[in-house]
Design an enzyme around this catalytic site. Structure first.
Site, PDB file in Angstrom:
ATOM      1  N   ARG A  35      30.766 -17.616 -14.087  1.00 55.63           N
ATOM      2  CA  ARG A  35      29.859 -18.259 -15.048  1.00 55.63           C
ATOM      3  C   ARG A  35      29.240 -17.324 -16.068  1.00 55.63           C
ATOM      4  NH1 ARG A  35      27.181 -23.085 -11.433  1.00 55.63           N
ATOM      5  NH2 ARG A  35      29.207 -23.846 -10.824  1.00 55.63           N
TER       6      ARG A  35
ATOM      7  N   PRO B 110      23.630 -14.531  -5.622  1.00 53.68           N
ATOM      8  CA  PRO B 110      23.230 -13.309  -4.920  1.00 53.68           C
ATOM      9  C   PRO B 110      21.739 -13.027  -5.078  1.00 53.68           C
ATOM     10  CG  PRO B 110      24.923 -12.872  -6.607  1.00 53.68           C
ATOM     11  CD  PRO B 110      24.505 -14.289  -6.754  1.00 53.68           C
ATOM     12  N   GLU B 111      21.035 -12.983  -3.971  1.00 53.92           N
ATOM     13  CA  GLU B 111      19.625 -12.624  -3.955  1.00 53.92           C
ATOM     14  C   GLU B 111      19.518 -11.283  -3.236  1.00 53.92           C
ATOM     15  OE1 GLU B 111      17.255 -16.033  -2.690  1.00 53.92           O
ATOM     16  OE2 GLU B 111      18.819 -17.404  -3.349  1.00 53.92           O
TER      17      GLU B 111
END
Length: 263
Positions: free
Chosen positions: A104, A2-3
DNA sequence: ACTACGTCCTGCGAGC
DNA sequence: TGCTCGCAGGACGTAG
């Protein structure tokens, strides 16, 4: 990963849902990356904001919950609390549940008081879609360092919110080799323009879903269909037909065109 | 002060 | 078929 466009897409969905609701209970994974979620019990969410890739939930008493989604983080309306990758959840006073899923565990939750952003977003550069992000300042900031162009973009200093995907896209569209250690004024102006363009396009398309990204309603983005460079190594360049090359810049996979992005 | 590199974390795909 | 192993990456910590 996600940016800015992905985080902003999520934020826009969280605003009408969460604003004004009180957190009545909460749970978190034991890791200190997520356990601050528990400090928000009893507080009311007054607004949902964003800075770079950080989400900021404004709470009571000048407190804010700062959330970074890392690589695989997802913030969604959640029904099932048995998901093994759920790292935190918050039950609201309308009985809906906000869940933070993160396979993660590169994501992070912090609760800060009085806008003390040290350790989170204190040193971010300008918001790329605001008037603070000017070509002049961007050029000056890029010239302050001798690190590679891509490394600088990922540092969040000359501009906030750009990650690996949009760094490659912007460099490609600007015709700038991401391994350059200094840019000309013209290259900086072009990069400035293309950074804004790729982020705006991705926002319009609801973000890029390569594997993990979903918005707050669990839906995937569409911008992966519009990528010109990222993830296209060994495929032909849409502009010159050369085969796009893959390299590693400061540990990050990087795709570029040898024809269009001269060193 | 600035740059480079290691670390965290886990699923996945390549290779044997 | 089933196993091992290396890769992916945002941001921070540490070393030089």
């Amino acid at each position: 990963m996600p940016e800015l466009p992905e985080v902003e897409s999520i934020r826009r969905q969280l605003v009408p849902w969460l604003t004004g609701l009180q957190i009545i209970s909460s749970w978190s994974h034991p890791s200190e990356k997520f356990s601050p979620a528990l400090e928000t019990i009893g507080m009311t969410i007054e607004s949902v904001n964003r800075r770079g890739k950080y989400l900021l939930l404004e709470l009571d008493d000048e407190r804010e919950m700062v959330i970074h989604l890392g690589m695989t983080g997802q913030l969604t309306r959640t029904e099932s609390l048995s998901d093994p990758y759920l790292r935190a959840w918050w039950e609201l006073d309308n009985r809906s549940i906000l869940g933070f899923r993160d396979v993660r565990r590169f994501g992070r939750i912090r609760v800060v008081t009085g806008k003390d952003y040290e350790g989170t977003l204190a040193h971010l550069g300008p918001e790329p879609l605001s008037s603070d992000f000017t070509p002049e300042k961007f050029y000056a900031d890029m010239r302050k360092s001798s690190r590679k162009v891509k490394t600088q973009l990922l540092s969040q200093k000359p501009v906030a919110g750009v990650g690996n995907i949009y760094a490659d896209e912007a460099c490609f569209r600007a015709g700038v080799y991401p391994g350059l250690r200094r840019v000309t004024r013209k290259q900086a102006e072009r990069l400035h323009l293309e950074i804004k363009a790729v982020l705006e396009l991705a926002l319009q398309n609801g973000g890029t879903t390569l594997r993990d990204y979903v918005n707050a309603e669990g839906a995937q983005g569409r911008n992966q269909e519009f990528l010109l460079c990222y993830g296209r190594s060994d495929e032909p360049c849409y502009i010159c037909g050369d085969i796009l090359k893959r390299t590693v810049i400061d540990g990050r996979g990087t795709t570029y065109c040898r024809g269009c992005q001269k060193r």
